[in-house]
Design an enzyme around this catalytic site. Structure first.
Site, PDB file in Angstrom:
ATOM      1  N   ARG A 113     -65.343   1.863  17.118  1.00  0.00           N
ATOM      2  CA  ARG A 113     -65.188   1.550  18.409  1.00  0.00           C
ATOM      3  C   ARG A 113     -66.154   1.876  19.434  1.00  0.00           C
ATOM      4  NH1 ARG A 113     -62.576  -2.170  16.137  1.00  0.00           N
ATOM      5  NH2 ARG A 113     -60.342  -2.582  16.327  1.00  0.00           N
TER       6      ARG A 113
ATOM      7  N   GLU B   2     -68.338  -5.688  25.631  1.00  0.00           N
ATOM      8  CA  GLU B   2     -68.569  -6.889  24.528  1.00  0.00           C
ATOM      9  C   GLU B   2     -68.237  -8.175  25.000  1.00  0.00           C
ATOM     10  OE1 GLU B   2     -66.837  -5.797  20.682  1.00  0.00           O
ATOM     11  OE2 GLU B   2     -67.973  -3.744  20.372  1.00  0.00           O
TER      12      GLU B   2
ATOM     13  N   HIS C  38     -70.786  -6.865  16.753  1.00  0.00           N
ATOM     14  CA  HIS C  38     -69.296  -6.467  16.395  1.00  0.00           C
ATOM     15  C   HIS C  38     -69.247  -7.356  15.295  1.00  0.00           C
ATOM     16  CE1 HIS C  38     -65.486  -4.543  17.567  1.00  0.00           C
ATOM     17  NE2 HIS C  38     -65.369  -4.743  16.144  1.00  0.00           N
TER      18      HIS C  38
END
Length: 328
Positions: free
Chosen positions: A246, A275, A294
């Site tokens: 993360r 994000e 991601h």
């Protein structure tokens, strides 16, 4: 037994779910139109199709619609998600309402581990430098100063020793790297594929020996900003960093400073504190950074592995509700 799930999940996995628990009633939710009656729904399956097009910080309308149904269902007690981590705000809201939220631990491990090793190899083999030269149509062999390291003599310090960390360690050994694990409990024997394992408290002592720092842990109060300026300063010159956990595990300001100064040789970053990564972020233009959106968990087999985990949990939960001892 009534189970809430998306219409996509019902179409893809309905047969498998019904075979796992004969008599189960599936309650599919479409993107639009009337909402189903939630009375008597005891479980929900949050599949990735609900999340597509969004991020953990910008949830899709479909995902939010599904979450609202879960929170409004009076009898719902258990939720299975598609992700390994369950730290997103909607999952915390479910827990605050007394709902058990279970992640799909292990489902994404193969793909995430492959992405982590791919990032490590790209940095080790100087691919950012090679691709920059290609963009200039320049023939610049990487022999001489700054040649790729001999991985067989290096240590990979892997923060997080769950299914993802273990698969990263397994793959790392194939390239001769020595994997060392960092986890909560440093007293237990090392997990599979790790040469050694130590606790979070022992991290400062291991950082000076790490040629590669790989983050594969959950985001918790213990791991938030675990990799700060002090931690980065302990890494040896030429070290590289891979983050598939993360964004909040690493202090981004400190990470940027270490990358700009060259104290950290390079980084493969799949996750960020914001994000999508803003277009003005300095990470985009650093020559020693590979930005991945991601996507480390992406892979054709992920949805099936998540569905298999849900079916196992569904059988167990149904047995428990009948007062039986669950079997696998």
């Amino acid at each position: 037994m009534r189970v809430l799930l998306s219409d996509v999940a019902e179409a893809r996995h309905g047969g498998r779910i019904r075979a796992a628990l004969p008599g189960v009633e599936l309650v599919p939710v479409a993107p639009e139109g009337p909402l189903p009656d939630t009375a008597g729904i005891g479980m929900a399956f949050v599949s990735r199709d609900l999340f597509l097009g969004g991020t953990r910080f910008r949830l899709t309308e479909r995902f939010q619609r599904f979450v609202a149904l879960i929170l409004a269902a009076p009898d719902l007690r258990r939720v299975q998600t598609f992700s390994a981590g369950t730290d997103m705000a909607p999952y915390q809201a479910m827990r605050a309402r007394g709902i058990e939220v279970v992640g799909a631990s292990g489902a994404s491990a193969p793909a995430v581990a492959q992405a982590a090793i791919a990032g490590l190899l790209a940095l080790a083999r100087r691919l950012p430098r090679v691709m920059e030269a290609q963009a200039r149509h320049a023939w610049e062999p990487i022999y001489g100063e700054g040649e790729p390291p001999d991985l067989a003599s290096q240590t990979a310090l892997i923060v997080g020793t769950g299914p993802i960390g273990q698969e990263i360690a397994r793959l790392a050994t194939a390239f001769g790297l020595t994997p060392i694990g960092i986890r909560r409990d440093g007293t237990a024997p090392p997990p599979p594929h790790f040469a050694e394992a130590a606790s979070y408290a022992a991290l400062p002592g291991w950082l000076p020996r790490a040629h590669w720092l790989i983050l594969a842990c959950p985001l918790t109060e213990t791991t938030r900003n675990l990799i700060d300026a002090a931690a980065l300063a302990l890494l040896p010159p030429g070290a590289g960093l891979v983050n598939v956990s993360r964004g909040g595990v690493a202090d981004e300001a400190a990470l940027l400073a270490a990358l700009r100064s060259g104290d950290l040789a390079g980084a493969f970053l799949d996750v960020f504190t914001e994000e999508p990564l803003p277009s003005g972020s300095a990470f985009w233009d650093l020559p020693n950074v590979i930005v991945s959106p991601h996507s480390a968990a992406a892979g054709e087999g992920l949805a099936e592995r998540v569905a298999a985990i849900f079916c196992d949990n569904l059988r167990r939960w149904a047995a428990e509700s009948r007062g039986e001892k669950p079997t696998r």
